[in-house]
Write a protein that holds these residues in place. Structure first.
Motif, PDB file in Angstrom:
ATOM      1  N   LEU A 114      36.243  48.580  49.001  1.00  0.00           N
ATOM      2  CA  LEU A 114      35.883  48.093  47.667  1.00  0.00           C
ATOM      3  C   LEU A 114      36.398  46.679  47.437  1.00  0.00           C
ATOM      4  O   LEU A 114      35.702  45.821  46.885  1.00  0.00           O
ATOM      5  N   LYS A 115      37.593  46.391  47.908  1.00  0.00           N
ATOM      6  CA  LYS A 115      38.167  45.058  47.720  1.00  0.00           C
ATOM      7  C   LYS A 115      37.383  44.023  48.515  1.00  0.00           C
ATOM      8  O   LYS A 115      37.126  42.902  48.033  1.00  0.00           O
ATOM      9  N   ALA A 173      34.235  44.186  49.332  1.00  0.00           N
ATOM     10  CA  ALA A 173      32.928  43.996  48.696  1.00  0.00           C
ATOM     11  C   ALA A 173      33.035  43.093  47.472  1.00  0.00           C
ATOM     12  O   ALA A 173      32.114  42.306  47.187  1.00  0.00           O
ATOM     13  N   GLU A 174      34.129  43.153  46.729  1.00  0.00           N
ATOM     14  CA  GLU A 174      34.290  42.323  45.541  1.00  0.00           C
ATOM     15  C   GLU A 174      34.609  40.874  45.890  1.00  0.00           C
ATOM     16  O   GLU A 174      34.182  39.960  45.179  1.00  0.00           O
ATOM     17  N   GLU A 175      35.325  40.645  46.995  1.00  0.00           N
ATOM     18  CA  GLU A 175      35.771  39.296  47.308  1.00  0.00           C
ATOM     19  C   GLU A 175      34.888  38.581  48.326  1.00  0.00           C
ATOM     20  O   GLU A 175      35.105  37.392  48.594  1.00  0.00           O
ATOM     21  N   THR A 176      33.910  39.226  48.866  1.00  0.00           N
ATOM     22  CA  THR A 176      33.110  38.620  49.935  1.00  0.00           C
ATOM     23  C   THR A 176      32.202  37.517  49.419  1.00  0.00           C
ATOM     24  O   THR A 176      31.756  37.532  48.260  1.00  0.00           O
ATOM     25  N   ALA A 228      24.875  46.016  45.784  1.00  0.00           N
ATOM     26  CA  ALA A 228      26.340  46.056  45.820  1.00  0.00           C
ATOM     27  C   ALA A 228      26.837  47.319  46.508  1.00  0.00           C
ATOM     28  O   ALA A 228      27.765  47.275  47.330  1.00  0.00           O
ATOM     29  N   GLN A 241      28.979  47.789  50.152  1.00  0.00           N
ATOM     30  CA  GLN A 241      30.195  48.595  50.299  1.00  0.00           C
ATOM     31  C   GLN A 241      30.091  49.548  51.497  1.00  0.00           C
ATOM     32  O   GLN A 241      31.050  49.710  52.264  1.00  0.00           O
TER      33      GLN A 241
END
Length: 505
Positions: A36-37, A39-42, A94, A98
């Motif tokens: 999850l982290k 996917a959010e920061e990519t 999104a 993930q």
């Protein structure tokens, strides 16, 4: 605890359901959080993320994850498929990313799990390789595959984090795998022996050759016991199997020979055949080879005959080789002597250069410098020479005629520059000196090249050639012919010796 879609987002719910649908991998929650982290920061595009996930799956297949990390490979493949499907829909891009990020995370964790498996289950893995190697005929492939599946079950336990259970399962599994290895070795080495005993039984060896057949059965049992203990000693196992096979063949052929002696009682017939074999073996023992028992009587005699021929041939070859060795030894000895002589000669010559060696040799020969004409390059500054004491040849000294050599004969090469000469008095060749008339060469010109520096020369006693001096008539050559470059400006020298000495008496 009850969950609802209001409390759980769709991506988290999907991951949770996928985890429940398959065996739980250790640290799966940690991997979900990391996914999850990421996917959010990519900053990568969905296509790039999917491509990276596909490459991770290819790497897993290359690293044999289907054996060393099957749960990781399975879940990674499922997540890749879901991620590719979700990315196709703009509304679920999104979630698809993930899933793809989780693929890479699973593969990385699977590499760590593979290292644990190779270390923890090293005994089971080694036994699997040994089983496949021993089963050369592929007759136990199904049994081996069953144990491969059992080892994969142990690997899954390690993936789930149950290391203790996996180690206990390995200990139990090893016992079964070792038993299978023993069975494979026994079957490979003793099945042919059992087949031969069956053929002997078909020939009624158990009735016609009870003693021999009984020994063959006993040897088979002994070989089986030996192999169960030393099943990994290939050499000893083969020897035990060969001994058992020989006994079985012996029983077979003895039974066949007994059948030809039907008029005799079985016991007497068997003893007869064994006696014949003992005689053949007595001969064979001389060759220090394996026994010939285990073949028909005819074949036993053929084997002995071949071994005898081999011995005779080997003897002839040995004699020839011995002669060649002696000759080679002599050749080597001669070469060694030659090399030693060359070495001695080289040491005598020393370490001087070729030019120095020539110089040294020239110094070893005594030289009368008064009789040597110096080189042309050295004559312009030649010092005066007094040849008045030059000794004539011993053989002709008493008969030598007076010679007045006040002037030297000019060289041929310098005649173009010579002063006028009286050709009527030119000296004749040496071979004609017996009839030579007096010659006056007092005015013969000397070479021009050395006129300026040449000192007077007194050659009143210059020796005449040995062969012609005995009959030579008086010659008025007041000076001996100097070398080509040393006749310049010679002054006439009078012969001041007493008349008695000039006459040669």
């Amino acid at each position: 605890m009850m969950f609802s879609q209001k409390n759980i987002s769709l991506p988290v719910l999907a991951l949770f359901l996928s985890a429940c649908a398959s065996p739980q991998i250790a640290n799966i929650k940690y991997m979900d959080n990391a996914t999850l982290k990421q996917a959010e920061e990519t900053s990568q595009s969905p296509q790039q993320v999917c491509e990276t996930a596909s490459m991770a799956i290819a790497r897993a297949n290359k690293e044999e994850f289907n054996f060393f990390a099957p749960l990781h490979l399975q879940q990674a493949s499922e997540n890749l498929k879901k991620g590719q499907d979700e990315i196709k829909n703009q509304k679920t891009v999104a979630q698809g990313m993930q899933y793809c990020f989780k693929v890479s995370t699973l593969i990385e964790n699977g590499m760590t799990t593979k290292a644990k498996v190779e270390s923890s289950l090293s005994d089971a893995l080694a036994e699997l390789k040994r089983l496949k190697k021993v089963d050369e005929g592929k007759k136990f492939s199904n049994d081996i595959q069953d144990y491969v599946d059992d080892v994969i079950g142990l690997v899954k336990e390690i993936e789930e984090g149950s290391m203790n259970e996996a180690m206990q399962g390995q200990a139990e599994l090893l016992k079964k795998m070792l038993a299978l290895e023993v069975d494979i070795v026994l079957a490979k080495n003793l099945n042919p022996v059992k087949a031969m005993l069956a053929r002997a039984g078909d020939e009624d060896a158990d009735e016609l050759a009870k003693k021999t057949f009984g020994k063959a059965e006993t040897e088979l049992k002994s070989a089986r016991k030996f192999i169960r203990v030393y099943y990994r000693n290939n050499e000893q196992v083969k020897k035990a199997a060969a001994t058992a096979m020989r006994k079985a063949r012996h029983a077979y052929y003895v039974a066949k020979e007994v059948e030809t002696l039907t008029d005799l009682k079985p016991e007497a017939a068997e003893e007869k055949v064994l006696y014949i074999e003992s005689l053949l073996e007595r001969i064979n023992r001389k060759f220090n080879k394996d026994v010939v028992i285990g073949h028909s009587l005819y074949e036993q005699t053929s084997i002995i005959d071949k071994r005898l021929d081999a011995v005779l041939d080997a003897s002839a070859v040995t004699k020839r080789d011995l002669a060649l060795i002696k000759q080679a030894y002599k050749d080597d000895e001669n070469r060694s002597k030659s090399a030693a002589q060359e070495f001695v000669l080289q040491n005598k010559q020393g370490e001087t250069s070729p030019s120095q060696a020539v110089t040294d040799r020239s110094r070893q020969i005594p030289v009368d410098e008064a009789k040597i004409t110096p080189p042309l390059a050295e004559q312009p500054e030649h010092a005066p020479v007094n040849d008045a004491e030059t000794v004539p040849p011993v053989a002709d000294e008493l008969k030598q005629t007076p010679v007045n050599n006040t002037e030297t004969a000019p060289s041929v090469s310098d005649e173009t520059k010579q002063a006028p000469a009286n050709n009527t008095k030119t000296a004749t060749p040496v071979s004609d000196k017996t009839k030579q008339t007096p010659v006056d060469n007092t005015k013969t010109a000397t070479p021009v090249s050395d006129e300026t520096k040449q000192a007077p020369v007194d050659n009143t006693k210059t020796a005449t050639p040995v062969t012609d001096t005995t009959k030579q008539t008086p010659v008025n050559n007041t000076e001996t012919a100097p070398s080509v470059a040393s006749t310049a400006r010679q002054a006439p020298v009078e012969d001041k010796l007493p008349r008695s000495k000039r006459a040669g008496y």
